[in-house]
Design an enzyme around this catalytic site. Structure first.
Site, PDB file in Angstrom:
ATOM      1  N   PRO A  26     -19.981   2.250  -5.036  1.00 39.52           N
ATOM      2  CA  PRO A  26     -19.219   1.093  -4.537  1.00 39.52           C
ATOM      3  C   PRO A  26     -20.063   0.222  -3.620  1.00 39.52           C
ATOM      4  O   PRO A  26     -21.101   0.660  -3.107  1.00 39.52           O
ATOM      5  CB  PRO A  26     -18.055   1.742  -3.760  1.00 39.52           C
ATOM      6  CG  PRO A  26     -18.017   3.169  -4.211  1.00 39.52           C
ATOM      7  CD  PRO A  26     -19.410   3.528  -4.603  1.00 39.52           C
ATOM      8  N   PRO A  27     -19.641  -1.023  -3.392  1.00 36.70           N
ATOM      9  CA  PRO A  27     -20.397  -1.905  -2.486  1.00 36.70           C
ATOM     10  C   PRO A  27     -20.447  -1.350  -1.068  1.00 36.70           C
ATOM     11  O   PRO A  27     -19.480  -0.770  -0.588  1.00 36.70           O
ATOM     12  CB  PRO A  27     -19.597  -3.219  -2.526  1.00 36.70           C
ATOM     13  CG  PRO A  27     -18.798  -3.158  -3.778  1.00 36.70           C
ATOM     14  CD  PRO A  27     -18.499  -1.718  -4.020  1.00 36.70           C
ATOM     15  N   GLY A  28     -21.596  -1.524  -0.421  1.00 36.20           N
ATOM     16  CA  GLY A  28     -21.732  -1.153   0.984  1.00 36.20           C
ATOM     17  C   GLY A  28     -22.029   0.296   1.246  1.00 36.20           C
ATOM     18  O   GLY A  28     -22.006   0.728   2.396  1.00 36.20           O
ATOM     19  N   THR A  82     -29.041  -0.359  -1.551  1.00 31.78           N
ATOM     20  CA  THR A  82     -30.209  -1.171  -1.203  1.00 31.78           C
ATOM     21  C   THR A  82     -30.920  -0.582   0.010  1.00 31.78           C
ATOM     22  O   THR A  82     -32.151  -0.660   0.112  1.00 31.78           O
ATOM     23  CB  THR A  82     -29.768  -2.619  -0.908  1.00 31.78           C
ATOM     24  OG1 THR A  82     -29.004  -3.105  -2.013  1.00 31.78           O
ATOM     25  CG2 THR A  82     -30.963  -3.518  -0.698  1.00 31.78           C
ATOM     26  N   HIS A  91      11.400  -3.233   9.897  1.00 34.48           N
ATOM     27  CA  HIS A  91      10.578  -2.990   8.709  1.00 34.48           C
ATOM     28  C   HIS A  91       9.466  -1.979   9.027  1.00 34.48           C
ATOM     29  O   HIS A  91       9.293  -0.977   8.313  1.00 34.48           O
ATOM     30  CB  HIS A  91       9.968  -4.307   8.222  1.00 34.48           C
ATOM     31  CG  HIS A  91       9.130  -4.186   6.986  1.00 34.48           C
ATOM     32  ND1 HIS A  91       9.572  -4.550   5.742  1.00 34.48           N
ATOM     33  CD2 HIS A  91       7.865  -3.708   6.794  1.00 34.48           C
ATOM     34  CE1 HIS A  91       8.633  -4.322   4.839  1.00 34.48           C
ATOM     35  NE2 HIS A  91       7.577  -3.810   5.464  1.00 34.48           N
ATOM     36  N   GLU A  92       8.736  -2.236  10.116  1.00 37.48           N
ATOM     37  CA  GLU A  92       7.639  -1.339  10.480  1.00 37.48           C
ATOM     38  C   GLU A  92       8.166   0.012  10.966  1.00 37.48           C
ATOM     39  O   GLU A  92       7.554   1.051  10.710  1.00 37.48           O
ATOM     40  CB  GLU A  92       6.766  -1.988  11.565  1.00 37.48           C
ATOM     41  CG  GLU A  92       6.104  -3.297  11.153  1.00 37.48           C
ATOM     42  CD  GLU A  92       5.247  -3.165   9.903  1.00 37.48           C
ATOM     43  OE1 GLU A  92       4.741  -2.057   9.630  1.00 37.48           O
ATOM     44  OE2 GLU A  92       5.098  -4.167   9.177  1.00 37.48           O
TER      45      GLU A  92
END
Length: 653
Positions: free
Chosen positions: A233-235, A239, A455-456
């Site tokens: 995956p990216p990150g 590299t 809601h939370e």
């Protein structure tokens, strides 16, 4: 001392062929100057003065140059006279011949001759024609010099020389754009800077070892692998691993991106591949690193609209030939990185080209701790900072995300005027990255705020009461980014997921909308992200993991990624209808389950929502005061020693 000498050498101007051109031009100009006017005349006189001097017998001779200029030479006795004292010419260069004392323009030659005859001095007249050889030569050659100079200037710009700019490198367009790192290039990244990724790091270190000590492996008859593909995956640090190889390997390292091969001109990509491998073979043993190789390595023949001459496919064909063709050199190893291995061409992935596929996955809790240690080195940390806590608070974070957390924490601490970065700064940084920037000044009505609070609170209550739901960390109704409220959880890091675990997570996600229904008997658009998450999970259960009784043990997931090019579904219309009904049934069942759970705990839900309205942010401790200890507490998977599982890891949606 050595460095000082090196700096002195660098300051010295480099020799340029243009110096020679300048010297030659200066010589030409000097000859022109000194040949045409190598003296300063004693003076300019008028024709009347000349005739007066002639009548006084002061003139030895007068020479007419090119029928226009008269050069007057005095006798020795006349030069001694006071009136002619300043007439002696001043020379820059000593001359063997006598130089004129006076000059003047004669006008018409015939009239001048007649005037001399009238005073009886015609015998002093002589005619001469002079040519300025160097001046005529320079005037003749000057246009050619200008043309050649302009041509050299344009060619240097087009060939990428001094000046660069638009149109540069038109003749070097087929040359490789790879950046070379060798012993003379200082690369500060090493394997010490790569935390976690033990398996991937070992494989990459072995590749460096292959090139440093090839006899260690070849004595047993083994061959050095042609290439290694970093997938993940990216990150996750693909590299970064390549940078570490460049820093550790004492061999030439060529680095470039897959897009560097792509150009609007036909044949350029293949030419750059040839030039890249030619350079690498000349400097072998060497390593080539191609980042984002999917730019040229995509499966061939899938895009019918590209025409018969696909430049990208030509580039890939050349890369395949260079990696494993007749002229392949075994001392060149190719490293490549991509996060889209599913779309790469099969010929590129076969053994003999990329012999090894190194999976660089998201770090687990132990690896995240190591990554935090690397990125916390340059920070001024508060004493007693708990790295275990930070690693547990960042599930699913990649190495790049953790680097961002550390940087954000430092910025937040500096913004608040702190001398060191503490635990709260890191928590705020995680919230900032996950939820976005706090918007405390956002205009929200009391009724909307109350709806968001319930809601939370609904999310918090359902997750607290369900066994397999992720344990709650905190709940906030402070708007962040595009959301009006958020609930943070600490999910268990599982390698495999069972149906009851997925269903509990879906029920907890629907707890927000269920709370609105239970309290207000109305629902709103605030559950958009919850519905999106739940729908994806339910679809994955039915179509990917085969967890639906009605559909059975079938999957319509294609890991090769080839299905994205198809125009038809892999199932019939009847099955599509059945899938839709099953997805809807799963979601509706969990929604009703959440409603029942909240109706049974309506008073506690209301109490929690009131606390949330008052404090705006509540934590796990607030829930324990209202509900008591969570009955499903268990040892975190982060603290359990990870055992090997022989079953294939299943992809978690």
């Amino acid at each position: 001392m050595a460095n000082d000498k090196k700096k002195i050498k660098e300051k010295k101007p480099k020799f340029s062929p243009y110096w020679i051109y300048g010297i030659v031009l200066a010589i030409f100009l000097g000859f022109q100057l000194f040949s045409s006017g190598s003296y300063q005349d004693g003076g300019t006189i008028t024709p009347a003065e000349f005739f007066k001097y002639a009548e006084d017998d002061d003139i030895d001779k007068v020479e007419i140059i090119n029928r226009r200029i008269a050069q007057v030479y005095l006798t020795k006795d006349a030069e001694a006279k006071e009136i002619h004292r300043k007439s002696k010419p001043k020379t820059f260069i000593p001359s063997a011949t006598k130089l004129p004392n006076y000059t003047f323009e004669i006008g018409d030659l015939q009239n001048f001759e007649n005037d001399l005859k009238s005073i009886g001095k015609y015998d002093i007249l002589s005619l001469n024609t002079k040519e300025n050889v160097w001046g005529d030569f320079l005037i003749g050659i000057l246009p050619f010099i200008l043309l050649i100079g302009v041509w050299i200037f344009i060619m240097r710009r087009m060939s990428g020389g001094a000046g660069g700019g638009a149109g540069g490198q038109i003749f070097n367009i087929g040359k490789s754009k790879a950046k070379l790192f060798d012993q003379n290039t200082e690369v500060k990244t090493s394997f010490k800077d790569v935390a976690g990724l033990e398996g991937a790091k070992e494989e990459v270190q072995e590749i460096v070892d292959f090139l440093k000590f090839p006899e260690k492996y070849t004595t047993l008859g083994g061959k050095i692998p042609k290439g290694a593909l970093l997938v993940g995956p990216p990150g996750t640090g693909k590299t970064l691993l390549a940078k570490a190889v460049a820093g550790e390997a004492k061999v030439p390292f060529f680095s470039l991106s897959g897009s560097d091969f792509v150009e609007m001109f036909v044949g350029v990509g293949a030419s750059r591949v040839r030039d890249l491998f030619k350079q690498a073979k000349e400097k072998s043993p060497s390593i080539i690193f191609i980042d984002e190789i999917d730019a040229i390595g995509r499966a061939r023949g899938k895009n019918a609209m590209s025409g018969s001459n696909d430049e990208r496919e030509n580039t890939l064909n050349q890369l395949l030939t260079e990696m494993d063709g007749f002229g392949t050199n075994t001392n060149v190893i190719v490293l490549a990185a991509t996060n889209r291995a599913d779309i790469l061409d099969k010929a590129l992935m076969r053994a003999g080209r990329f012999d090894r596929q190194i999976f660089v996955d998201l770090p687990d809790v132990r690896e995240r701790k190591e990554i935090f240690e690397v990125h916390l080195r340059p920070l001024k940390k508060a004493k007693g900072l708990d790295l275990d806590f930070l690693s547990k608070q960042t599930p699913g974070f990649s190495g790049a995300d953790i680097a961002n957390v550390c940087n954000e924490a430092a910025l937040i601490a500096a913004r608040n005027g702190k001398k060191a970065v503490d635990k709260q700064d890191f928590l705020d940084a995680v919230d900032r990255i996950i939820g976005g920037l706090e918007k405390k000044n956002k205009i929200i009505t009391p009724s909307e705020k109350r709806a968001v609070a319930f809601h939370e609170a609904g999310h918090a209550v359902t997750s607290w009461m369900l066994e397999h739901a992720a344990p709650l960390v905190k709940v906030t109704i402070v708007p962040r980014g595009r959301s009006l409220g958020a609930a943070w959880y600490l999910p268990e890091e599982r390698l495999i997921v069972r149906p009851e675990q997925m269903l509990d997570e879906m029920c907890a996600a629907l707890g927000g909308r269920a709370a609105e229904k239970v309290i207000f008997d109305k629902i709103s658009t605030g559950a958009l992200s919850d519905l999106e998450k739940v729908t994806k999970q339910a679809r994955a259960m039915v179509t990917v993991y085969g967890l639906s009784d009605k559909i059975g043990n079938l999957t319509y997931y294609d890991s090769s990624g080839q299905s994205e090019y198809g125009f038809t579904k892999p199932y019939s219309e009847e099955t599509a209808e059945l899938i839709d009904k099953e997805i809807s049934a799963i979601i509706e069942k969990q929604y009703q389950r959440a409603i029942k759970l909240l109706e049974a705990n309506k008073d506690k839900l209301t109490e929690l929502a009131e606390v949330l309205l008052e404090k705006e942010v509540i934590f796990k401790d607030n829930l324990e005061k209202i509900f008591g200890k969570r009955p499903f507490e268990k040892e975190s998977s982060a603290e359990i020693k990870k055992e090997e599982n022989t079953e294939e890891e299943e992809e978690e949606e």
